[in-house]
Design a protein around this motif. Structure first.
Motif, PDB file in Angstrom:
ATOM      1  N   ALA A  45      -1.099  10.794   3.339  1.00 11.43           N
ATOM      2  CA  ALA A  45      -1.394   9.367   3.469  1.00 11.43           C
ATOM      3  C   ALA A  45      -2.145   8.840   2.250  1.00 11.43           C
ATOM      4  O   ALA A  45      -1.942   7.700   1.828  1.00 11.43           O
ATOM      5  N   GLN A  64       1.498   4.045   8.489  1.00  9.92           N
ATOM      6  CA  GLN A  64       1.398   5.398   7.956  1.00  9.92           C
ATOM      7  C   GLN A  64      -0.043   5.923   8.027  1.00  9.92           C
ATOM      8  O   GLN A  64      -0.273   7.094   8.313  1.00  9.92           O
ATOM      9  N   LEU A  65      -0.992   5.034   7.779  1.00  8.87           N
ATOM     10  CA  LEU A  65      -2.397   5.439   7.907  1.00  8.87           C
ATOM     11  C   LEU A  65      -2.742   5.756   9.357  1.00  8.87           C
ATOM     12  O   LEU A  65      -3.486   6.695   9.635  1.00  8.87           O
ATOM     13  N   HIS A 109       2.214   0.232   5.552  1.00  5.98           N
ATOM     14  CA  HIS A 109       1.207   1.192   5.106  1.00  5.98           C
ATOM     15  C   HIS A 109       0.166   1.463   6.197  1.00  5.98           C
ATOM     16  O   HIS A 109      -0.284   2.603   6.351  1.00  5.98           O
ATOM     17  N   LEU A 110      -0.203   0.441   6.941  1.00  2.29           N
ATOM     18  CA  LEU A 110      -1.140   0.658   8.040  1.00  2.29           C
ATOM     19  C   LEU A 110      -0.539   1.593   9.085  1.00  2.29           C
ATOM     20  O   LEU A 110      -1.241   2.417   9.667  1.00  2.29           O
ATOM     21  N   LEU A 157      -6.068  -0.074   0.853  1.00  3.76           N
ATOM     22  CA  LEU A 157      -6.290  -0.579   2.209  1.00  3.76           C
ATOM     23  C   LEU A 157      -7.503   0.089   2.847  1.00  3.76           C
ATOM     24  O   LEU A 157      -8.337  -0.585   3.464  1.00  3.76           O
ATOM     25  N   THR A 182      -1.616   2.054  -2.651  1.00  7.28           N
ATOM     26  CA  THR A 182      -1.777   0.906  -1.749  1.00  7.28           C
ATOM     27  C   THR A 182      -2.524   1.325  -0.490  1.00  7.28           C
ATOM     28  O   THR A 182      -3.416   0.609  -0.010  1.00  7.28           O
ATOM     29  N   ARG A 183      -2.194   2.492   0.053  1.00  5.16           N
ATOM     30  CA  ARG A 183      -2.898   2.966   1.244  1.00  5.16           C
ATOM     31  C   ARG A 183      -4.366   3.236   0.929  1.00  5.16           C
ATOM     32  O   ARG A 183      -5.252   2.934   1.732  1.00  5.16           O
ATOM     33  N   ARG A 184      -4.632   3.794  -0.254  1.00  3.65           N
ATOM     34  CA  ARG A 184      -6.031   4.010  -0.634  1.00  3.65           C
ATOM     35  C   ARG A 184      -6.764   2.677  -0.764  1.00  3.65           C
ATOM     36  O   ARG A 184      -7.909   2.542  -0.332  1.00  3.65           O
ATOM     37  N   ASP A 192      -0.648   7.504  -1.752  1.00  2.02           N
ATOM     38  CA  ASP A 192      -0.193   6.177  -2.162  1.00  2.02           C
ATOM     39  C   ASP A 192      -1.379   5.279  -2.533  1.00  2.02           C
ATOM     40  O   ASP A 192      -2.313   5.134  -1.739  1.00  2.02           O
TER      41      ASP A 192
END
Length: 120
Positions: free
Chosen positions: A16, A57-58, A54-55, A25, A21-23, A19
């Motif tokens: 997770a 996936q998180l 992305h949320l 977020l 973008t996920r970091r 990425d």
């Protein structure tokens, strides 16, 4: 001994976090607290649909959860347990390496001592 799923949890966290973008977020949730998809899309240069993806996936990795809905708004918040599980797994891995390096150091010291005695 570690729980049987700790490695799997660590892998999910690491995947997770690959990425950017996920970091971003996660960093935004750390900085400002719980937020909705719309709130996060306003704060970051990412579309609402991308934020939602992305949320998801998180959330699959257990890093976030959806809080109590307030009308149509569903705030997401951080879940620290998966990060802690990944830290525990990394610490266990580091300890194994430390143990191996210590054993290697002892073996080399023993070899040096034996060679020193033979040369006397």
């Amino acid at each position: 001994m570690r729980p049987p799923d700790s490695e799997g949890q660590a892998v999910a966290v690491f995947a997770a976090l690959t990425d950017p973008t996920r970091r971003a977020l996660l960093e935004e949730l750390v900085r400002a607290g719980p937020a909705t998809v719309t709130d996060l899309a306003r704060r970051l240069p990412v579309s609402r649909q991308a934020v939602a993806k992305h949320l998801g996936q998180l959330a699959e990795a257990g890093l976030i959860s959806s809080g109590e809905p307030a009308g149509r708004r569903h705030p997401y918040r951080l879940e620290p347990a998966p990060i802690r599980a990944a830290q525990v797994w990394l610490a266990m891995l580091a300890n194994r390496w430390d143990d191996r390096l210590t054993a290697l150091e002892r073996a080399l010291d023993a070899t040096d001592t034996k060679e020193s005695r033979n040369n006397e």
